[in-house]
Motif scaffolding. Structure first.
Motif, PDB file in Angstrom:
ATOM      1  N   SER A 407       0.832  -1.203   0.000  1.00 38.45           N
ATOM      2  CA  SER A 407       0.000   0.000   0.000  1.00 38.45           C
ATOM      3  C   SER A 407       0.864   1.249   0.000  1.00 38.45           C
ATOM      4  O   SER A 407       1.963   1.264   0.558  1.00 38.45           O
ATOM      5  N   ARG A 408       0.361   2.320  -0.606  1.00 39.70           N
ATOM      6  CA  ARG A 408       1.090   3.585  -0.514  1.00 39.70           C
ATOM      7  C   ARG A 408       1.123   4.013   0.964  1.00 39.70           C
ATOM      8  O   ARG A 408       0.220   3.682   1.736  1.00 39.70           O
ATOM      9  N   PRO A 409       2.154   4.737   1.372  1.00 40.98           N
ATOM     10  CA  PRO A 409       2.336   5.029   2.802  1.00 40.98           C
ATOM     11  C   PRO A 409       1.136   5.673   3.478  1.00 40.98           C
ATOM     12  O   PRO A 409       0.774   5.294   4.596  1.00 40.98           O
ATOM     13  N   SER A 410       0.509   6.637   2.815  1.00 42.13           N
ATOM     14  CA  SER A 410      -0.633   7.307   3.438  1.00 42.13           C
ATOM     15  C   SER A 410      -1.795   6.344   3.640  1.00 42.13           C
ATOM     16  O   SER A 410      -2.500   6.407   4.655  1.00 42.13           O
ATOM     17  N   LEU A 411      -1.990   5.428   2.686  1.00 40.15           N
ATOM     18  CA  LEU A 411      -3.061   4.434   2.839  1.00 40.15           C
ATOM     19  C   LEU A 411      -2.753   3.505   4.004  1.00 40.15           C
ATOM     20  O   LEU A 411      -3.647   3.151   4.787  1.00 40.15           O
ATOM     21  N   MET A 412      -1.489   3.108   4.154  1.00 41.01           N
ATOM     22  CA  MET A 412      -1.135   2.211   5.253  1.00 41.01           C
ATOM     23  C   MET A 412      -1.370   2.888   6.598  1.00 41.01           C
ATOM     24  O   MET A 412      -1.844   2.260   7.551  1.00 41.01           O
ATOM     25  N   ASP A 443      -7.294   8.290   0.478  1.00 40.06           N
ATOM     26  CA  ASP A 443      -6.863   6.984   0.983  1.00 40.06           C
ATOM     27  C   ASP A 443      -8.064   6.128   1.354  1.00 40.06           C
ATOM     28  O   ASP A 443      -8.091   4.928   1.085  1.00 40.06           O
ATOM     29  N   GLY A 444      -9.043   6.750   1.992  1.00 43.53           N
ATOM     30  CA  GLY A 444     -10.236   6.019   2.414  1.00 43.53           C
ATOM     31  C   GLY A 444     -11.509   6.713   1.981  1.00 43.53           C
ATOM     32  O   GLY A 444     -11.569   7.948   1.886  1.00 43.53           O
ATOM     33  N   TYR A 445     -12.517   5.904   1.705  1.00 44.07           N
ATOM     34  CA  TYR A 445     -13.850   6.409   1.379  1.00 44.07           C
ATOM     35  C   TYR A 445     -14.855   5.685   2.264  1.00 44.07           C
ATOM     36  O   TYR A 445     -14.854   4.452   2.333  1.00 44.07           O
ATOM     37  N   TRP A 775     -16.937   5.313  12.457  1.00 41.90           N
ATOM     38  CA  TRP A 775     -17.432   5.875  11.195  1.00 41.90           C
ATOM     39  C   TRP A 775     -17.447   7.404  11.290  1.00 41.90           C
ATOM     40  O   TRP A 775     -18.066   7.972  12.179  1.00 41.90           O
ATOM     41  N   PRO A 776     -16.772   8.089  10.378  1.00 42.34           N
ATOM     42  CA  PRO A 776     -16.655   9.550  10.511  1.00 42.34           C
ATOM     43  C   PRO A 776     -17.905  10.301  10.054  1.00 42.34           C
ATOM     44  O   PRO A 776     -18.748   9.764   9.326  1.00 42.34           O
ATOM     45  N   ASP A 777     -18.013  11.555  10.493  1.00 48.62           N
ATOM     46  CA  ASP A 777     -19.080  12.430  10.011  1.00 48.62           C
ATOM     47  C   ASP A 777     -18.861  12.712   8.533  1.00 48.62           C
ATOM     48  O   ASP A 777     -17.747  12.594   8.001  1.00 48.62           O
ATOM     49  N   PHE A 778     -19.941  13.114   7.862  1.00 44.24           N
ATOM     50  CA  PHE A 778     -19.854  13.381   6.429  1.00 44.24           C
ATOM     51  C   PHE A 778     -18.921  14.557   6.156  1.00 44.24           C
ATOM     52  O   PHE A 778     -18.882  15.545   6.894  1.00 44.24           O
ATOM     53  N   GLY A 779     -18.154  14.419   5.089  1.00 42.36           N
ATOM     54  CA  GLY A 779     -17.241  15.475   4.701  1.00 42.36           C
ATOM     55  C   GLY A 779     -15.865  14.943   4.365  1.00 42.36           C
ATOM     56  O   GLY A 779     -15.603  13.734   4.450  1.00 42.36           O
ATOM     57  N   ILE A 780     -14.972  15.833   3.972  1.00 46.77           N
ATOM     58  CA  ILE A 780     -13.598  15.485   3.623  1.00 46.77           C
ATOM     59  C   ILE A 780     -12.699  15.757   4.826  1.00 46.77           C
ATOM     60  O   ILE A 780     -12.802  16.796   5.464  1.00 46.77           O
ATOM     61  N   ASN A 781     -11.858  14.806   5.149  1.00 42.99           N
ATOM     62  CA  ASN A 781     -10.947  14.940   6.282  1.00 42.99           C
ATOM     63  C   ASN A 781      -9.510  14.788   5.800  1.00 42.99           C
ATOM     64  O   ASN A 781      -9.141  13.741   5.253  1.00 42.99           O
ATOM     65  N   ASN A 782      -8.719  15.819   6.009  1.00 36.42           N
ATOM     66  CA  ASN A 782      -7.300  15.780   5.654  1.00 36.42           C
ATOM     67  C   ASN A 782      -6.476  15.852   6.938  1.00 36.42           C
ATOM     68  O   ASN A 782      -6.568  16.825   7.694  1.00 36.42           O
ATOM     69  N   THR A 783      -5.709  14.818   7.191  1.00 34.82           N
ATOM     70  CA  THR A 783      -4.815  14.801   8.348  1.00 34.82           C
ATOM     71  C   THR A 783      -3.386  14.883   7.827  1.00 34.82           C
ATOM     72  O   THR A 783      -3.141  14.708   6.626  1.00 34.82           O
ATOM     73  N   ASP A 785      -1.206  12.730   7.975  1.00 33.34           N
ATOM     74  CA  ASP A 785      -0.755  11.413   7.513  1.00 33.34           C
ATOM     75  C   ASP A 785      -1.588  10.827   6.373  1.00 33.34           C
ATOM     76  O   ASP A 785      -1.073  10.050   5.567  1.00 33.34           O
ATOM     77  N   PHE A 786      -2.864  11.153   6.327  1.00 34.52           N
ATOM     78  CA  PHE A 786      -3.728  10.548   5.311  1.00 34.52           C
ATOM     79  C   PHE A 786      -4.972  11.421   5.124  1.00 34.52           C
ATOM     80  O   PHE A 786      -5.209  12.369   5.894  1.00 34.52           O
ATOM     81  N   SER A 787      -5.764  11.078   4.117  1.00 33.19           N
ATOM     82  CA  SER A 787      -7.010  11.802   3.853  1.00 33.19           C
ATOM     83  C   SER A 787      -8.122  10.813   3.562  1.00 33.19           C
ATOM     84  O   SER A 787      -7.875   9.716   3.048  1.00 33.19           O
ATOM     85  N   PHE A 788      -9.347  11.179   3.918  1.00 36.96           N
ATOM     86  CA  PHE A 788     -10.489  10.315   3.624  1.00 36.96           C
ATOM     87  C   PHE A 788     -11.738  11.158   3.445  1.00 36.96           C
ATOM     88  O   PHE A 788     -11.796  12.327   3.842  1.00 36.96           O
ATOM     89  N   GLU A 789     -12.718  10.532   2.840  1.00 36.18           N
ATOM     90  CA  GLU A 789     -13.979  11.207   2.548  1.00 36.18           C
ATOM     91  C   GLU A 789     -15.130  10.348   3.048  1.00 36.18           C
ATOM     92  O   GLU A 789     -15.135   9.131   2.865  1.00 36.18           O
ATOM     93  N   SER A 790     -16.088  10.990   3.690  1.00 38.97           N
ATOM     94  CA  SER A 790     -17.285  10.288   4.162  1.00 38.97           C
ATOM     95  C   SER A 790     -18.497  10.944   3.522  1.00 38.97           C
ATOM     96  O   SER A 790     -18.682  12.162   3.618  1.00 38.97           O
ATOM     97  N   VAL A 791     -19.300  10.152   2.819  1.00 45.64           N
ATOM     98  CA  VAL A 791     -20.435  10.719   2.076  1.00 45.64           C
ATOM     99  C   VAL A 791     -21.686   9.871   2.273  1.00 45.64           C
ATOM    100  O   VAL A 791     -21.620   8.715   2.694  1.00 45.64           O
ATOM    101  N   ARG A 792     -22.792  10.517   1.947  1.00 47.81           N
ATOM    102  CA  ARG A 792     -24.055   9.790   1.810  1.00 47.81           C
ATOM    103  C   ARG A 792     -24.366   9.758   0.324  1.00 47.81           C
ATOM    104  O   ARG A 792     -24.436  10.798  -0.330  1.00 47.81           O
ATOM    105  N   ASP A 793     -24.523   8.577  -0.231  1.00 50.69           N
ATOM    106  CA  ASP A 793     -24.699   8.417  -1.676  1.00 50.69           C
ATOM    107  C   ASP A 793     -26.162   8.145  -1.993  1.00 50.69           C
ATOM    108  O   ASP A 793     -26.721   7.124  -1.586  1.00 50.69           O
TER     109      ASP A 793
END
Length: 997
Positions: A407-412, A443-445, A775-783, A785-793
């Motif tokens: 895995s790429r480092p941020s994903l790990m 990295d995460g969705y 499970w995170p709140d909806f929105g984009i999170n940039n830390t 070390d890594f970034s992820f997005e939580s959405v309602r589809d």
């Protein structure tokens, strides 16, 4: 038997390796094998004899290929030949090793050398017949049918006999033991009630009266009157309200009160009554006698026929080891080195056998307890941990591989954090060194949706629009049914997918046709089969013609009537029968595949390549079975050509194409183990873990005790003893732990991103992955070390208009066949004895079109490979004609092709969302050289259509503009390359001309 091995005269340590996901365990295994082999040879003057065992056949093939590749890299022909020598290097599953051992010492358990391994259907038939015979001569066992049907009893007998073989001695839980277990629970409840009643009366209404009623239950239990205690419990008033924020008494006492007395599944209600214990003892005593008798008869029957089952491989090896310790020592001494891969997937029984077979020989063990997901096959994660403790304190070099290179480092880092929140059972892995690459992907969705199928399809389209290829995406699920539903929905939106489930091989149309053909060779007088064969597209008689033909029947056998007529189909079938007599079934079947049009149509109709792969899997399966000493074609067909496999890759699973097409893979998590993809989508986050709710036959592997539940007339259900319920609950705990590891295995297949999909309509159980994860709140999170997005589809997927259209136009299999020739026409001259003219069955135009398309595809692949290989390397891979085209490309000076290939992109797929539509395409090559944007297309057709090619390239350039890949200051050149005509046509367009309409 004399030993062919030698004692080591150089020190080589035993190695125990814990290797996390993507940590390079196979690389370490390969390197160790090569190192040991070379050192051994330098000292002993010969290469060592090595046993290397892993969990699946797929893994054994991969390991052998990588060993051979390494030998080629070392340019060591002798090493290459050594690895290929089966007598020196035995690479197989653990059952392959057990088979090797059993083949040497089968006489110690009464088997001859040519013993036969039965498949499940053969075992079932034998067991059915034996049990029926026992019932006829031992009527007392008929009482067991009051509790179980004949087939259910047969299943329990089979499992009990296997349990007996593994433990050498077993026994059932007796009435006295059940009462002792019950008495201990009585004491727990009595002590609890007495403690509660001694407390100061809790504040709050009703507690005094409630405790008074509890004391009556205690009195009943002291006199061992469970029926009375249960009756009092039924009359208990509702438990008064208990506040954990302001507890009226100790919260642990309250929890025990709920656990033992007031919960819906309170322990008091699960305890065995005297009547139940008496009946349970009677039935289990009877069942035990049946198990012993049945086991003896089955063993005698199989030994007389020289047959064994797959489970016998383990139990017979154990029997040999127990009866003759010399056998294991002798076997061990014949090898110089043992290597065990995927150790976490072994069962306690297998570990016991391996320990004896390895003995004191140097060995290598590798695995990862965090990836132990085969509990249903007997694997126990604690087996690995136990060996690890032994290795740390014993004669082992203990190695920890915990850097993830997949895995790429941020994903790990994202995965580490996710599982730190998810469960304390997982240890983090060290990310590989960061690479200076800016990714368009999070990295995460995290996706929540009303419908997880549509959400997964939307995510596929999103990833593709961001630049991912379909083949880089894999959707994982615990359930085949979910994947099948996804596959069906994907076809509606024309999203290219390939379903890889472990089922369906024997139901595929191409396999049914092949089986029907082979059945005809064996017995042409089977009219039903013959009609089925003639109705396939590979013969010309229509249904109406068959009906009319049989109306005028002159004989009862369809074949007798058919062969008396001079029809094209009957002539072909006669030729096939003649070839079968002279050349055998395998060659005749291969010729049928080539000459009937079956193979060509498979390639033509199925872009995924699975039809063709299934055809060759059938051929290989037939070839493998013919190599067995006791092969009988009739038996092979009657058992639906299912060779017994000790591997996870069931013979019923569809084959996978040799060359993976550009399609999204859909597979179960178990099937994905050992694989990797750029993007992983995990479905079923709200699904319940797969747990065992009913365990009629409960077994304690440590003590060798079992208990069979009995039928209750009142509710028409099987009731298990309290002891059995504890066994099941312990097993459920293991299942819940494995469910967590299953998600870990799924997530760690990802190289770039991982997506978790949760469906609203699923019940949010506390044991689901969704509930356990943060499970995170909806929105984009940039830390940092890594970034992820939580959405309602809530979107509906787009219909891809350009991905599957061409395939759908070609979906009629009969379009590729010539119009049926007159039934009276003789085709004898067109047919030779062993080979049929392919052009006779397939239209010439179709062949020309296929050849043209194939040439274009081949050239594109060659041009694409120029980016990654030198011209000379590419030319070595092709024919003289293509070499000429490649040379033209390299010699031309109209385009800076070398620079474009070096700094640009080839076969660049893209997706662009525009005005609520998703535009997709694939550019042959594009790049920026000296601030000039080149967009190129290779054409194998005529240059007179160059204007159409320009329109296509201009559209591609416009998409590049919309994706902000080019800017207004850059010059844009569209180039169409015609290597066949040795011509290049260029056109310059301005930035402002690029507009989407």
């Amino acid at each position: 038997m004399s030993s062919s091995s030698s004692e080591l005269v150089f020190a080589y340590p035993n190695q125990f390796i814990r290797a996390g996901a993507g940590a390079g365990k196979t690389t370490k295994l390969i390197a160790t094998f090569i190192d040991f082999s070379q050192k051994f040879k330098s000292v002993h003057g010969r290469y060592p004899k090595v046993i290397l065992t892993t969990f699946t056949r797929k893994s054994t093939q991969e390991i052998k290929e990588r060993l051979l590749t390494q030998a080629l890299k070392l340019n060591d022909q002798e090493l290459f030949a050594y690895i290929n020598k089966k007598s020196s290097v035995h690479i197989s599953t653990i059952h392959g090793v057990l088979g090797l051992f059993l083949n040497q010492y089968q006489d110690l358990v009464g088997l001859a050398t040519d013993f036969k391994v039965l498949d499940k259907e053969q075992i079932r038939k034998q067991n059915f017949k034996e049990l029926k015979s026992i019932f006829k001569s031992n009527s007392q066992f008929m009482q067991l049918l009051e509790h179980y049907s004949f087939n259910e009893l047969l299943t329990h007998l089979d499992r009990a006999c296997e349990f007996l073989n593994q433990n050498s001695k077993i026994n059932f839980i007796t009435a006295a033991e059940l009462k002792t277990i019950r008495a201990k629970e009585f004491q727990h409840i009595i002590a609890l009630i007495e403690t509660l009643c001694e407390l100061p009366t809790p504040s709050g209404k009703g507690w005094a009266e409630y405790f008074q009623q509890l004391s009556h239950i205690s009195t009943a239990l002291k006199s061992e009157n469970l029926d009375l205690a249960l009756n009092i419990s039924d009359q208990l008033p509702n438990k008064p309200r208990f506040s954990k924020d302001k507890p009226q008494f100790d919260t642990d006492l309250h929890d025990d009160l709920v656990k033992y007395l007031t919960d819906q599944q309170a322990i008091l209600n699960d305890l065995d009554t005297d009547a139940y214990i008496a009946e349970n003892h009677r039935m289990n005593s009877l069942f035990y006698d049946l198990v012993i008798l049945f086991s003896e008869k089955i063993k005698d029957n199989r030994r007389s026929k020289n047959e064994i089952t797959i489970s016998d491989l383990e139990t017979l090896c154990l029997e040999i080891i127990r009866s003759s310790s010399k056998a294991a020592k002798q076997f061990s001494s014949e090898f110089d080195y043992f290597m065990v891969d995927e150790f976490q997937d072994t069962s306690p029984t297998q570990v016991n056998i391996l320990n004896e077979l390895i003995g004191n020989r140097p060995h290598f063990i590798v695995g990862d307890p965090q990836q132990s997901i085969y509990l249903f096959r007997g694997a126990r994660s604690e087996v690995f941990l136990s060996k690890q403790s032994q290795a740390l304190s014993g004669n082992y070099e203990s190695i920890r591989l915990n850097t993830n290179y997949r895995s790429r480092p941020s994903l790990m880092k994202f995965i580490n954090q996710f599982f730190a929140d998810f469960s304390s059972a997982f240890e983090p892995m060290i990310p590989k060194e960061a690479e200076p690459i800016v990714s368009k992907f999070f990295d995460g969705y995290f996706i929540q949706a009303e419908d997880q199928i549509q959400a997964a399809l939307n995510q596929i389209q999103k990833l593709i629009s961001l630049g991912a290829r379909a083949s880089e995406i894999c959707v994982l699920s615990k359930k085949n049914s979910t994947l099948m539903s996804l596959s069906q929905s994907a076809s509606q939106y024309q999203i290219p997918v390939q379903l890889m489930v472990a089922a369906g091989f024997d139901e595929r149309r191409e396999i049914l046709d092949l089986v029907s053909f082979v059945r005809f060779l064996v017995n042409p007088y089977d009219s039903e089969n013959l009609i089925q064969l003639l109705r396939s597209p590979w013969f010309k008689m229509s249904d109406q013609q068959i009906v009319e033909f049989r109306k005028n029947k002159t004989t009862n056998h369809f074949w007798n009537q058919l062969r008396s007529e001079n029809l094209p189909d009957s002539i072909r079938l006669i030729e096939y029968l003649n070839q079968y007599t002279s050349s055998g079934v395998l060659q005749t079947t291969i010729d049928f595949i080539h000459t009937s049009g079956l193979l060509v149509s498979a390639k033509y109709l199925d872009a995924s390549g699975k039809k063709e792969a299934n055809i060759w899997k059938f051929v290989q399966n037939l070839r493998d079975q013919m190599n067995h000493k006791n092969f009988h074609l009739n038996e092979y067909l009657s058992n639906q050509f299912s060779s017994l496999q000790s591997d996870l890759a069931s013979n019923s699973s569809e084959a996978q194409p040799v060359i993976s097409p550009d399609r999204v893979s859909l597979m179960t998590i178990h099937n994905a183990k050992g694989l990797q993809f750029e993007h992983i989508i995990v479905m079923g986050m709200k699904d319940l873990p797969n747990t065992t709710n009913i365990m009629p036959l409960s077994k304690n592997e440590m003590t060798g005790q079992f208990n069979l539940g009995i039928f209750n007339v009142d509710d028409s259900q099987i009731h298990n003893s309290f002891w059995s319920q504890k066994i099941r609950k312990e097993f459920n705990s293991r299942e819940h732990a494995e469910s967590e590891r299953l998600l870990y295995v799924a997530a760690t297949r990802a190289m770039t991103s991982v997506t978790f999909v949760a469906e609203d309509k699923k019940t949010n159980s506390k044991s689901s992955w969704f509930s356990k994860s943060k499970w995170p709140d909806f929105g984009i999170n940039n830390t940092p070390d890594f970034s992820f997005e939580s959405v309602r589809d809530e979107l509906v997927p787009e219909i891809y208009l350009n991905s599957m259209t061409e395939i759908q136009k070609l979906s009629e299999p009969f379009q590729i066949l010539k119009t049926a020739e007159p039934l009276t026409e003789s085709v004898t001259e067109k047919i030779s004895k062993n080979k049929f003219s392919q052009q006779n069955q397939i239209s010439n135009q179709f062949i020309k079109n296929l050849d043209k398309a194939k040439s274009g595809t081949d050239l594109h692949k060659l041009f694409e490979s120029l980016k990654y290989n030198s011209v000379s390397e590419v030319q070595n891979l092709t024919n003289d004609k293509n070499k000429k085209y490649l040379q033209f490309l390299m010699d031309q000076n109209e385009l800076p092709l070398n620079q474009i290939l070096k700094f640009g992109y080839v076969e660049w797929g893209f997706g662009l969302r525009y005005q609520a539509k998703l535009i997709q395409g694939q550019i042959d090559a594009w790049g920026i050289v000296d601030d000039i944007v080149y967009v190129l297309d290779y054409k194998t057709g005529s240059s007179e259509y160059s204007e159409s090619a320009y329109l296509q390239l201009q559209f591609y350039a416009t998409c590049l503009k919309e994706m902000k890949k080019i800017n207004s200051n850059q010059k844009i050149i569209l180039g169409v390359i015609y290597p066949v005509e040795e011509k290049i046509i260029q056109k310059t367009v301005s930035f402002n001309e690029l507009k989407l309409t």
